[in-house]
Design a protein around this motif. Sequence first.
Motif, PDB file in Angstrom:
ATOM      1  N   GLY A 108      12.795  25.894  -8.498  1.00  0.00           N
ATOM      2  CA  GLY A 108      12.481  27.039  -8.125  1.00  0.00           C
ATOM      3  C   GLY A 108      12.879  28.266  -9.033  1.00  0.00           C
ATOM      4  O   GLY A 108      12.010  29.439  -9.147  1.00  0.00           O
ATOM      5  N   GLU A 109      13.933  28.387  -9.378  1.00  0.00           N
ATOM      6  CA  GLU A 109      14.442  29.584 -10.172  1.00  0.00           C
ATOM      7  C   GLU A 109      13.377  29.679 -11.458  1.00  0.00           C
ATOM      8  O   GLU A 109      13.268  30.560 -11.869  1.00  0.00           O
ATOM      9  CB  GLU A 109      15.960  29.186 -10.870  1.00  0.00           C
ATOM     10  N   MET A 110      13.070  28.477 -11.956  1.00  0.00           N
ATOM     11  CA  MET A 110      12.282  28.413 -13.477  1.00  0.00           C
ATOM     12  C   MET A 110      11.041  29.201 -12.861  1.00  0.00           C
ATOM     13  O   MET A 110      10.307  30.138 -13.516  1.00  0.00           O
ATOM     14  CB  MET A 110      12.069  27.209 -13.921  1.00  0.00           C
ATOM     15  N   LEU A 111      10.444  28.872 -11.549  1.00  0.00           N
ATOM     16  CA  LEU A 111       9.086  29.368 -11.303  1.00  0.00           C
ATOM     17  C   LEU A 111       9.111  31.040 -10.986  1.00  0.00           C
ATOM     18  O   LEU A 111       8.630  32.053 -11.396  1.00  0.00           O
ATOM     19  CB  LEU A 111       8.673  28.829  -9.787  1.00  0.00           C
ATOM     20  N   LEU A 112      10.378  31.465 -10.360  1.00  0.00           N
ATOM     21  CA  LEU A 112      10.733  32.794 -10.377  1.00  0.00           C
ATOM     22  C   LEU A 112      10.925  33.578 -11.527  1.00  0.00           C
ATOM     23  O   LEU A 112      10.117  34.687 -11.776  1.00  0.00           O
ATOM     24  CB  LEU A 112      12.014  33.064  -9.493  1.00  0.00           C
ATOM     25  N   LEU A 113      11.428  32.827 -12.508  1.00  0.00           N
ATOM     26  CA  LEU A 113      11.578  33.366 -14.060  1.00  0.00           C
ATOM     27  C   LEU A 113      10.364  33.396 -14.465  1.00  0.00           C
ATOM     28  O   LEU A 113      10.106  34.746 -15.447  1.00  0.00           O
ATOM     29  CB  LEU A 113      12.552  32.510 -14.847  1.00  0.00           C
ATOM     30  N   ALA A 114       9.506  32.649 -14.559  1.00  0.00           N
ATOM     31  CA  ALA A 114       8.139  32.740 -15.028  1.00  0.00           C
ATOM     32  C   ALA A 114       7.348  33.727 -14.519  1.00  0.00           C
ATOM     33  O   ALA A 114       6.555  34.418 -15.234  1.00  0.00           O
ATOM     34  CB  ALA A 114       7.136  31.207 -14.991  1.00  0.00           C
ATOM     35  N   LEU A 115       7.487  33.827 -13.186  1.00  0.00           N
ATOM     36  CA  LEU A 115       6.655  35.138 -12.456  1.00  0.00           C
ATOM     37  C   LEU A 115       6.958  36.550 -12.898  1.00  0.00           C
ATOM     38  O   LEU A 115       6.394  37.522 -13.256  1.00  0.00           O
ATOM     39  CB  LEU A 115       6.840  34.953 -10.845  1.00  0.00           C
ATOM     40  N   ALA A 116       8.593  36.541 -13.153  1.00  0.00           N
ATOM     41  CA  ALA A 116       9.168  37.653 -13.755  1.00  0.00           C
ATOM     42  C   ALA A 116       8.758  37.947 -15.200  1.00  0.00           C
ATOM     43  O   ALA A 116       8.436  38.970 -15.371  1.00  0.00           O
ATOM     44  CB  ALA A 116      10.700  37.715 -13.527  1.00  0.00           C
ATOM     45  N   GLY A 117       8.618  36.833 -15.951  1.00  0.00           N
ATOM     46  CA  GLY A 117       8.315  37.215 -17.257  1.00  0.00           C
ATOM     47  C   GLY A 117       6.862  37.495 -17.250  1.00  0.00           C
ATOM     48  O   GLY A 117       6.720  38.580 -18.136  1.00  0.00           O
ATOM     49  N   VAL A 118       5.961  36.857 -16.491  1.00  0.00           N
ATOM     50  CA  VAL A 118       4.558  37.675 -16.740  1.00  0.00           C
ATOM     51  C   VAL A 118       4.346  38.972 -16.227  1.00  0.00           C
ATOM     52  O   VAL A 118       3.899  39.768 -16.887  1.00  0.00           O
ATOM     53  CB  VAL A 118       3.560  36.625 -15.755  1.00  0.00           C
ATOM     54  N   ALA A 119       5.286  39.076 -15.320  1.00  0.00           N
ATOM     55  CA  ALA A 119       5.200  40.704 -14.788  1.00  0.00           C
ATOM     56  C   ALA A 119       5.787  41.537 -15.610  1.00  0.00           C
ATOM     57  O   ALA A 119       5.123  42.745 -15.835  1.00  0.00           O
ATOM     58  CB  ALA A 119       5.946  40.809 -13.337  1.00  0.00           C
ATOM     59  N   MET A 120       6.910  41.295 -16.259  1.00  0.00           N
ATOM     60  CA  MET A 120       7.493  42.333 -17.547  1.00  0.00           C
ATOM     61  C   MET A 120       6.440  42.388 -18.368  1.00  0.00           C
ATOM     62  O   MET A 120       6.263  43.545 -19.037  1.00  0.00           O
ATOM     63  CB  MET A 120       8.764  41.471 -17.883  1.00  0.00           C
ATOM     64  N   TRP A 121       5.829  41.135 -18.907  1.00  0.00           N
ATOM     65  CA  TRP A 121       4.783  41.322 -20.067  1.00  0.00           C
ATOM     66  C   TRP A 121       3.743  42.405 -19.828  1.00  0.00           C
ATOM     67  O   TRP A 121       3.588  43.124 -20.518  1.00  0.00           O
ATOM     68  CB  TRP A 121       4.290  39.811 -20.349  1.00  0.00           C
ATOM     69  N   MET A 122       3.143  42.209 -18.767  1.00  0.00           N
ATOM     70  CA  MET A 122       1.942  43.138 -18.190  1.00  0.00           C
ATOM     71  C   MET A 122       2.563  44.597 -18.155  1.00  0.00           C
ATOM     72  O   MET A 122       1.962  45.575 -18.446  1.00  0.00           O
ATOM     73  CB  MET A 122       1.506  42.979 -17.008  1.00  0.00           C
TER      74      MET A 122
END
Length: 185
Positions: A81-95
């Motif tokens: 669950g934390e990995m999924l949240l970090l992946a979503l945060a990573g994509v959001a930061m990238w954009m």
Amino acid sequence: MLGFVAGVMCVYLVTIENIWSWPLGVVTSAAYIVVFEGAGLYSDTGLQAVYLVLSLYGWWHWLRGDTAHASPLRVSHIRRGEMLLLALAGVAMWMLFWRVTRVIPGARAPLLDSLLVATSLVAQYMMTRKYIENWTLWIAADAVYVGLYFSRGLKLSAVLYAVYLALAILGYIKWKRSILRTSHA
């Protein structure tokens, strides 16, 4: 040169789970803020400022230990669950970083620069928590950073990131052993 030497020492100390990696991280970040700003890699400049803060947090968190503060912080696997949240945060930061840096005059490779910065932030946060998966992200990011820095004429930085790549592989191996050692203790 200061950033180079402190950076190598910092990452090596992280691979062996030594708390002194964090103060060296502060020194490394301060030096590279100057280098990257001068090279027009503005996302990387901002990344170094965040690394400064994360180095202070990592230092504090590794000193505190586990959630009960009863034992040292141990290397572990990240929860799904934390990995999924970090992946979503990573994509959001990238954009977000890309949208900002693409309009800055003099910015070079804003899409790639922003992706690497977002990946590095997620990896650095994971490192502060001693999640072994941080090394996988570092291996991928460092490999791309080598090419980016070389293409921008930052040869010393490219060499540094090649060393970081080797250290990330070593870090993964050592942290994997640490997990095995503590699970059998």
